[in-house]
Scaffold this motif. Structure first.
Motif, PDB file in Angstrom:
ATOM      1  N   SER A  10      12.484  28.249  -3.511  1.00 38.04           N
ATOM      2  CA  SER A  10      13.762  28.196  -4.214  1.00 38.04           C
ATOM      3  C   SER A  10      14.378  29.587  -4.288  1.00 38.04           C
ATOM      4  O   SER A  10      13.693  30.599  -4.141  1.00 38.04           O
ATOM      5  N   MET A  11      15.703  29.602  -4.520  1.00 38.05           N
ATOM      6  CA  MET A  11      16.438  30.851  -4.638  1.00 38.05           C
ATOM      7  C   MET A  11      17.666  30.580  -5.484  1.00 38.05           C
ATOM      8  O   MET A  11      18.249  29.501  -5.403  1.00 38.05           O
ATOM      9  N   GLU A  12      18.067  31.562  -6.317  1.00 40.03           N
ATOM     10  CA  GLU A  12      19.276  31.423  -7.118  1.00 40.03           C
ATOM     11  C   GLU A  12      20.295  32.462  -6.682  1.00 40.03           C
ATOM     12  O   GLU A  12      19.970  33.627  -6.481  1.00 40.03           O
ATOM     13  N   ILE A  13      21.540  32.023  -6.542  1.00 38.50           N
ATOM     14  CA  ILE A  13      22.660  32.904  -6.245  1.00 38.50           C
ATOM     15  C   ILE A  13      23.575  32.870  -7.457  1.00 38.50           C
ATOM     16  O   ILE A  13      23.929  31.788  -7.946  1.00 38.50           O
ATOM     17  N   LYS A  14      23.941  34.047  -7.963  1.00 33.26           N
ATOM     18  CA  LYS A  14      24.843  34.137  -9.113  1.00 33.26           C
ATOM     19  C   LYS A  14      26.220  34.590  -8.628  1.00 33.26           C
ATOM     20  O   LYS A  14      26.354  35.650  -8.042  1.00 33.26           O
ATOM     21  N   THR A  34      15.206  24.633  -2.442  1.00 38.38           N
ATOM     22  CA  THR A  34      16.281  24.461  -3.406  1.00 38.38           C
ATOM     23  C   THR A  34      17.066  25.751  -3.544  1.00 38.38           C
ATOM     24  O   THR A  34      16.508  26.800  -3.839  1.00 38.38           O
ATOM     25  N   LEU A  35      18.374  25.652  -3.330  1.00 42.71           N
ATOM     26  CA  LEU A  35      19.289  26.772  -3.511  1.00 42.71           C
ATOM     27  C   LEU A  35      20.128  26.468  -4.740  1.00 42.71           C
ATOM     28  O   LEU A  35      20.906  25.516  -4.749  1.00 42.71           O
ATOM     29  N   SER A  36      19.948  27.256  -5.808  1.00 44.89           N
ATOM     30  CA  SER A  36      20.731  27.088  -7.026  1.00 44.89           C
ATOM     31  C   SER A  36      21.873  28.085  -7.017  1.00 44.89           C
ATOM     32  O   SER A  36      21.661  29.267  -6.752  1.00 44.89           O
ATOM     33  N   VAL A  37      23.073  27.598  -7.305  1.00 47.19           N
ATOM     34  CA  VAL A  37      24.269  28.434  -7.308  1.00 47.19           C
ATOM     35  C   VAL A  37      24.866  28.375  -8.711  1.00 47.19           C
ATOM     36  O   VAL A  37      25.322  27.320  -9.148  1.00 47.19           O
ATOM     37  N   PRO A  60      33.335  27.337 -13.551  1.00 52.40           N
ATOM     38  CA  PRO A  60      32.845  28.388 -14.444  1.00 52.40           C
ATOM     39  C   PRO A  60      31.790  27.853 -15.418  1.00 52.40           C
ATOM     40  O   PRO A  60      31.954  26.769 -15.985  1.00 52.40           O
ATOM     41  N   GLY A  61      30.707  28.601 -15.574  1.00 58.71           N
ATOM     42  CA  GLY A  61      29.646  28.217 -16.501  1.00 58.71           C
ATOM     43  C   GLY A  61      28.710  27.138 -15.995  1.00 58.71           C
ATOM     44  O   GLY A  61      27.782  26.731 -16.691  1.00 58.71           O
ATOM     45  N   GLN A  62      28.904  26.657 -14.776  1.00 57.09           N
ATOM     46  CA  GLN A  62      28.094  25.573 -14.223  1.00 57.09           C
ATOM     47  C   GLN A  62      27.120  26.090 -13.164  1.00 57.09           C
ATOM     48  O   GLN A  62      27.320  27.157 -12.593  1.00 57.09           O
ATOM     49  N   THR A  63      26.094  25.303 -12.916  1.00 58.49           N
ATOM     50  CA  THR A  63      25.125  25.585 -11.858  1.00 58.49           C
ATOM     51  C   THR A  63      24.986  24.343 -11.000  1.00 58.49           C
ATOM     52  O   THR A  63      24.912  23.231 -11.521  1.00 58.49           O
ATOM     53  N   THR A  64      24.972  24.544  -9.695  1.00 59.86           N
ATOM     54  CA  THR A  64      24.770  23.461  -8.742  1.00 59.86           C
ATOM     55  C   THR A  64      23.496  23.746  -7.960  1.00 59.86           C
ATOM     56  O   THR A  64      23.268  24.878  -7.541  1.00 59.86           O
ATOM     57  N   SER A  65      22.658  22.742  -7.785  1.00 66.75           N
ATOM     58  CA  SER A  65      21.439  22.890  -6.989  1.00 66.75           C
ATOM     59  C   SER A  65      21.576  22.101  -5.701  1.00 66.75           C
ATOM     60  O   SER A  65      21.971  20.928  -5.716  1.00 66.75           O
ATOM     61  N   LEU A  66      21.279  22.757  -4.596  1.00 66.42           N
ATOM     62  CA  LEU A  66      21.351  22.140  -3.276  1.00 66.42           C
ATOM     63  C   LEU A  66      19.943  22.045  -2.704  1.00 66.42           C
ATOM     64  O   LEU A  66      19.231  23.048  -2.641  1.00 66.42           O
ATOM     65  N   LEU A  67      19.541  20.863  -2.301  1.00 69.46           N
ATOM     66  CA  LEU A  67      18.237  20.685  -1.660  1.00 69.46           C
ATOM     67  C   LEU A  67      18.451  20.756  -0.152  1.00 69.46           C
ATOM     68  O   LEU A  67      19.147  19.923   0.425  1.00 69.46           O
ATOM     69  N   LEU A  68      17.890  21.778   0.472  1.00 68.84           N
ATOM     70  CA  LEU A  68      18.060  22.005   1.898  1.00 68.84           C
ATOM     71  C   LEU A  68      16.731  21.851   2.618  1.00 68.84           C
ATOM     72  O   LEU A  68      15.666  22.069   2.046  1.00 68.84           O
ATOM     73  N   ASN A  69      16.792  21.479   3.872  1.00 72.02           N
ATOM     74  CA  ASN A  69      15.623  21.400   4.739  1.00 72.02           C
ATOM     75  C   ASN A  69      16.054  22.079   6.038  1.00 72.02           C
ATOM     76  O   ASN A  69      16.704  21.464   6.875  1.00 72.02           O
ATOM     77  N   LEU A  70      15.734  23.349   6.185  1.00 69.00           N
ATOM     78  CA  LEU A  70      16.271  24.175   7.256  1.00 69.00           C
ATOM     79  C   LEU A  70      15.386  24.224   8.487  1.00 69.00           C
ATOM     80  O   LEU A  70      14.156  24.260   8.366  1.00 69.00           O
ATOM     81  N   GLU A  71      16.026  24.241   9.649  1.00 68.65           N
ATOM     82  CA  GLU A  71      15.311  24.491  10.880  1.00 68.65           C
ATOM     83  C   GLU A  71      15.080  25.988  11.008  1.00 68.65           C
ATOM     84  O   GLU A  71      15.728  26.790  10.324  1.00 68.65           O
ATOM     85  N   ALA A  72      14.178  26.411  11.879  1.00 70.85           N
ATOM     86  CA  ALA A  72      13.927  27.834  12.089  1.00 70.85           C
ATOM     87  C   ALA A  72      15.228  28.505  12.511  1.00 70.85           C
ATOM     88  O   ALA A  72      16.002  27.967  13.294  1.00 70.85           O
ATOM     89  N   GLY A  73      15.506  29.672  11.958  1.00 71.63           N
ATOM     90  CA  GLY A  73      16.719  30.405  12.303  1.00 71.63           C
ATOM     91  C   GLY A  73      17.108  31.364  11.203  1.00 71.63           C
ATOM     92  O   GLY A  73      16.419  31.521  10.212  1.00 71.63           O
ATOM     93  N   THR A  74      18.252  32.011  11.386  1.00 71.81           N
ATOM     94  CA  THR A  74      18.791  32.938  10.410  1.00 71.81           C
ATOM     95  C   THR A  74      20.122  32.389   9.930  1.00 71.81           C
ATOM     96  O   THR A  74      20.985  32.027  10.737  1.00 71.81           O
ATOM     97  N   TYR A  75      20.298  32.329   8.635  1.00 72.15           N
ATOM     98  CA  TYR A  75      21.494  31.742   8.021  1.00 72.15           C
ATOM     99  C   TYR A  75      22.177  32.752   7.141  1.00 72.15           C
ATOM    100  O   TYR A  75      21.564  33.591   6.558  1.00 72.15           O
TER     101      TYR A  75
END
Length: 75
Positions: A10-14, A34-37, A60-75
């Motif tokens: 997981s990772m969070e982006i603010k 999981t990518l939380s924004v 504003p004031g909200q958080t969205t979580s994205l469930l990703l399943n990534l292939e090998a690579g750089t994003y």
């Protein structure tokens, strides 16, 4: 970066009304990730990941979580 090594699940982006740059993170290719924004700003923020054709808006004031399943690579 996404590779075949066991890395973060997981990772969070603010967001806060300004352009951002995120630190490099490694995740396991093919494993759920999981990518939380979180929007800490005063207006709606958009996060775009062009390589995935992904665009999400966060109020504003909200958080969205994205469930990703990534292939090998750089994003």
């Amino acid at each position: 970066t996404c590779d075949d090594l066991s890395q973060a699940t997981s990772m969070e982006i603010k967001l806060n009304d300004r352009p951002i740059s995120t630190p490099e993170s490694k995740v396991t290719a093919g494993a759920p990730f999981t990518l939380s924004v979180a929007n800490h700003g005063n207006s709606t923020c958009n996060l775009t990941i062009e390589e995935l054709n992904l665009l999400t808006s966060v109020e504003p004031g909200q958080t969205t979580s994205l469930l990703l399943n990534l292939e090998a690579g750089t994003y």
